[in-house]
Scaffold this active site. Structure first.
Site, short mmCIF file in Angstrom:
data_model
loop_
_atom_site.label_atom_id
_atom_site.label_comp_id
_atom_site.label_asym_id
_atom_site.label_seq_id
_atom_site.Cartn_x
_atom_site.Cartn_y
_atom_site.Cartn_z
N GLU A 237 0.85 -1.19 0.00
CA GLU A 237 0.00 0.00 0.00
C GLU A 237 0.88 1.24 0.00
OE1 GLU A 237 -2.37 -0.55 3.49
OE2 GLU A 237 -0.87 0.32 4.82
N HIS A 279 -4.68 2.61 7.51
CA HIS A 279 -3.58 2.25 8.39
C HIS A 279 -2.73 3.47 8.72
CE1 HIS A 279 -3.88 -2.00 6.50
NE2 HIS A 279 -4.66 -1.88 7.55
N LEU A 298 8.46 -1.75 -9.02
CA LEU A 298 8.36 -3.20 -8.94
C LEU A 298 8.31 -3.82 -10.33
CD1 LEU A 298 5.79 -3.46 -6.00
CD2 LEU A 298 8.05 -4.51 -6.00
N ARG A 299 7.56 -3.20 -11.22
CA ARG A 299 7.45 -3.71 -12.59
C ARG A 299 8.81 -3.65 -13.29
NH1 ARG A 299 3.82 -0.47 -14.04
NH2 ARG A 299 1.98 -1.75 -13.60
N GLY A 302 11.22 -6.41 -12.34
CA GLY A 302 10.93 -7.77 -12.77
C GLY A 302 9.72 -8.40 -12.13
N ALA A 303 9.07 -7.69 -11.22
CA ALA A 303 7.84 -8.23 -10.64
C ALA A 303 6.72 -8.17 -11.68
CB ALA A 303 7.44 -7.43 -9.40
N PRO A 306 -0.01 -5.90 -12.23
CA PRO A 306 -1.17 -5.64 -13.09
C PRO A 306 -1.36 -4.15 -13.31
CG PRO A 306 -1.90 -6.05 -10.85
CD PRO A 306 -0.41 -6.25 -10.85
N THR A 307 -2.31 -3.80 -14.14
CA THR A 307 -2.62 -2.38 -14.37
C THR A 307 -3.60 -1.83 -13.33
OG1 THR A 307 -4.37 -3.05 -15.88
CG2 THR A 307 -2.20 -2.56 -16.84
N SER A 308 -4.28 -2.75 -12.62
CA SER A 308 -5.22 -2.34 -11.58
C SER A 308 -5.44 -3.53 -10.64
CB SER A 308 -6.57 -1.92 -12.17
OG SER A 308 -7.21 -3.05 -12.76
#
EC number: 2.3.3.8
Length: 621
Positions: A237, A279, A298-299, A302-303, A306-308
């Site tokens: 988050e 939180h 992250l993308r 190499g992770a 998703p787009t959403s």
């Protein structure tokens, strides 16, 4: 930001056991229910800790069997008695979570400490983290629901109800390692993962506070080392830097398994100012802490991102399908979990069982929104200013009585409340109070003297006078008949009062009856009997017990509210003595309080009031 990765790869096994501090009953039973469907041989709850208690035992269910769990007064005692328990589950509030967690971290047998409380002060959280790292121990939380190793061990309320556990197939092991900040979203993701993959191997909610005891990265690196985990799923988050530790680990090759990740909170960019989400650690902050920046990083590392969030399940399913096609995951053997018995209350509510009730109550109902007396809500009793006599009418006679009857009840209570300190009930109460007994014990000591010679004449007088009138006996026939049986007439006679020194209480009762009752047939009969008995002795008068008894007969018969059968039942089972008990309780309490207020010492009877007749020998020849 790379993690120090001090965590051991394996936190739990099917033999793991926990000690639960400030335990919650629902959490304990949910852990044991999970044990049952996971076919554990031993319960996962080794002991409970309730500071300030005297120890003891707590009963819960382990499958169909009732289980006794020891309760300890301290952390040290629990750890000493349960050396195999290596998980400390802390339900203490944020005000005391630090001290109790510190005690657990100092115990050699404890390896993992789970802190449920939200809002633990940051300086205390950081102190615990430093102590845990130095000791080589693991903290999950604060502000966490905990975690779960599917088919092996569950922390507290993790994964919710047993129905959710069964739906998400958490009773057996899968191949996904899942870590999240949010406990609520963890439950959602367990469901997603059960549909898109073979389910989780382990799931951890690290907690939503700004300084969690272990991080997303810590657990992702653990999953990398676990051979059972074939892919990793991370749900982060906005706020903080934790996800960048995963980015660094990917770039350094420390994480090689497929990792699907999503950082929630992308909506924050539409707000013109910083946004605080649920939180403590979830606030938008600077650009680097935003959800979009983390997802992009992250993308790029190499992770699989998703787009959403809506597309997250598709990405997870596609990643798992690739592992399947490469033969890296094998089909999971689906065990048949044992049937979990329904709790008795649940089964009754669902209409699954029939059970005869143990008690019948026709006078009150404490279920629902409010208590009711004979169907009258307690709010109405108070709002309409029901008097004590009205309440007695509802609870004793199951009906709202006319005002004159309720007032008569209250008058009787007032008249019998006390008759001085010399009567047996008051005497016993005084003696007990002066012996140092508590109020209830002193009161009971006095109440236990109520019987056929003290107070019991109300019921008996009603019985004998009703019988005499019903049989048509004249006053002299009634009196002589009682004499021939060797019985005194209950309600006739007084130790102090006489025909020339009337009992004022009897006068008050008679005046009230003549004014308000539609009939005084039984009173008139009793007064005729009194005329006859006064010919024998000047103190054989109608006393207060007898007057109350016959006036109750007049009230019951003349009010038109009771059937003959009801009247017989009221007289037979002892209703009327209840008025003496309730009324005299007020006076006896007064005597007990009076002695304590005056600080009276232990009572000792006077020697000169005792006739000692002690003879040496074997008794009369």
């Amino acid at each position: 930001m790379a993690s120090s990765n001090h965590l051991p790869a394996r936190l739990f096994t099917k033999q793991s056991q926990a000690l639960i501090y400030n335990y919650k009953e629902a959490a304990v039973q949910r852990m044991l229910d999970f044990d049952n469907v996971s076919q554990r041989d031993t319960p996962s709850v080794a002991g409970l800790i309730h500071p300030g208690s005297d120890g003891g035992l707590y009963k819960a269910f382990f499958g169909f069997k009732e289980l006794v769990i020891p309760v300890y007064n301290s952390v040290s005692e629990a750890c000493q008695q349960c050396p195999n328990a290596d998980v400390f589950l802390n339900f203490a509030s944020h005000r005391s979570a630090y001290q109790s967690s510190l005690l657990a971290l100092r115990e050699p047998s404890i390896r993992t400490v789970v802190i449920i409380a939200e809002g633990v002060p940051e300086n205390e959280a950081r102190s615990l983290i430093a102590i845990a790292k130095k000791a080589g121990k693991v903290i999950i939380g604060p502000a966490t629901v905990g975690g779960i190793q599917a088919g092996s061990f569950k922390i507290g309320n993790t994964a919710g109800t047993i129905d959710n556990i069964m739906a998400c197939k958490l009773y057996r092991s899968g191949s996904v390692g899942f870590v999240s900040k949010s406990g609520g979203l963890s439950n959602e993701m367990y469901n997603v993962l059960s549909r898109c993959t073979d389910g989780i191997y382990e799931g951890i909610a690290i907690g939503g506070d700004a300084f969690p005891g272990s991080t997303l990265t810590d657990h992702a690196l653990r999953f990398e080392k676990l051979p059972e985990v074939k892919m990793i799923v991370v749900l982060g988050e906005l706020g903080g830097w934790d996800e960048y530790g995963i980015v660094d680990a990917l770039k350094k090759g420390e994480i090689t398994k497929p990792i699907c990740a999503w950082v929630s909170g992308t909506v924050a960019k539409i707000f013109p100012t910083e946004v605080q989400f649920g939180h403590a650690g979830a606030k938008s902050g600077g650009e680097t802490e935003s959800a979009d920046a983390k997802n992009n990083s992250l993308r790029d590392a190499g992770a699989i991102v998703p787009t959403s969030f809506e597309d997250f399940s598709n990405v997870i399913a596609a990643t798992y399908a690739k592992l399947q096609s490469k033969g890296l995951v094998k089909p999971v053997e689906e065990p048949t979990p044992p049937e979990l018995p329904l709790d008795f209350k649940t089964a009754v509510k669902a209409g699954k069982v029939r059970k005869p009730t143990s008690i019948i109550s026709t006078i009150c109902d404490d279920r629902g929104d409010e208590l009711s007396y004979a169907g009258v809500p307690i709010s109405e009793v108070c709002k309409e200013q029901y008097c004590l006599g009205d309440v007695i009418g509802l609870l004793w006679f199951k009906r709202k009585l006319p005002p004159y009857a309720s007032k008569f009840f209250e008058m009787c209570l007032k008249l019998v409340a006390d008759h001085g300190p010399a009567v047996s009930g008051a005497h016993n109460t005084i003696v007990a109070a002066r012996a140092g007994k508590d109020l209830v014990s002193s009161l009971v000591s006095g109440l236990l003297t109520i019987g056929p010679r003290f107070g019991g004449a109300i019921d008996d007088s009603a019985r004998v006078f009703q019988d005499a009138v019903d049989r048509g006996l004249s006053p002299d026939q009634f009196v002589e008949g009682m004499k021939s049986k060797g019985r005194r007439i209950p309600g006739i006679g007084h130790l102090i009062k006489s025909a020339t020194d009337s009992d004022k209480r009897v006068i008050i009762l008679k005046e009230y009856a003549y004014t308000h009752f539609t009939s005084t047939k039984y009173l008139e009969y009793a007064l005729e009997v009194e005329k006859y008995t006064l010919q024998k002795a000047n103190n054989l008068i109608l006393n207060v017990d007898g007057c109350i008894g016959v006036l109750f007969l007049d009230l019951l018969h003349s009010s038109g509210l009771f059937t003959q059968q009801e009247i017989k039942e009221i007289i037979d089972i002892g209703y009327l003595n209840g008025f003496f008990i309730v009324g005299r309780t007020v006076g006896l309490i007064g005597h007990a309080l009076d002695q304590k207020r005056n600080k009276q010492g232990l009572y000792r009877h006077q020697f000169d009031d005792i006739l000692y007749d002690v003879k040496l020998g074997n008794g009369p020849e």
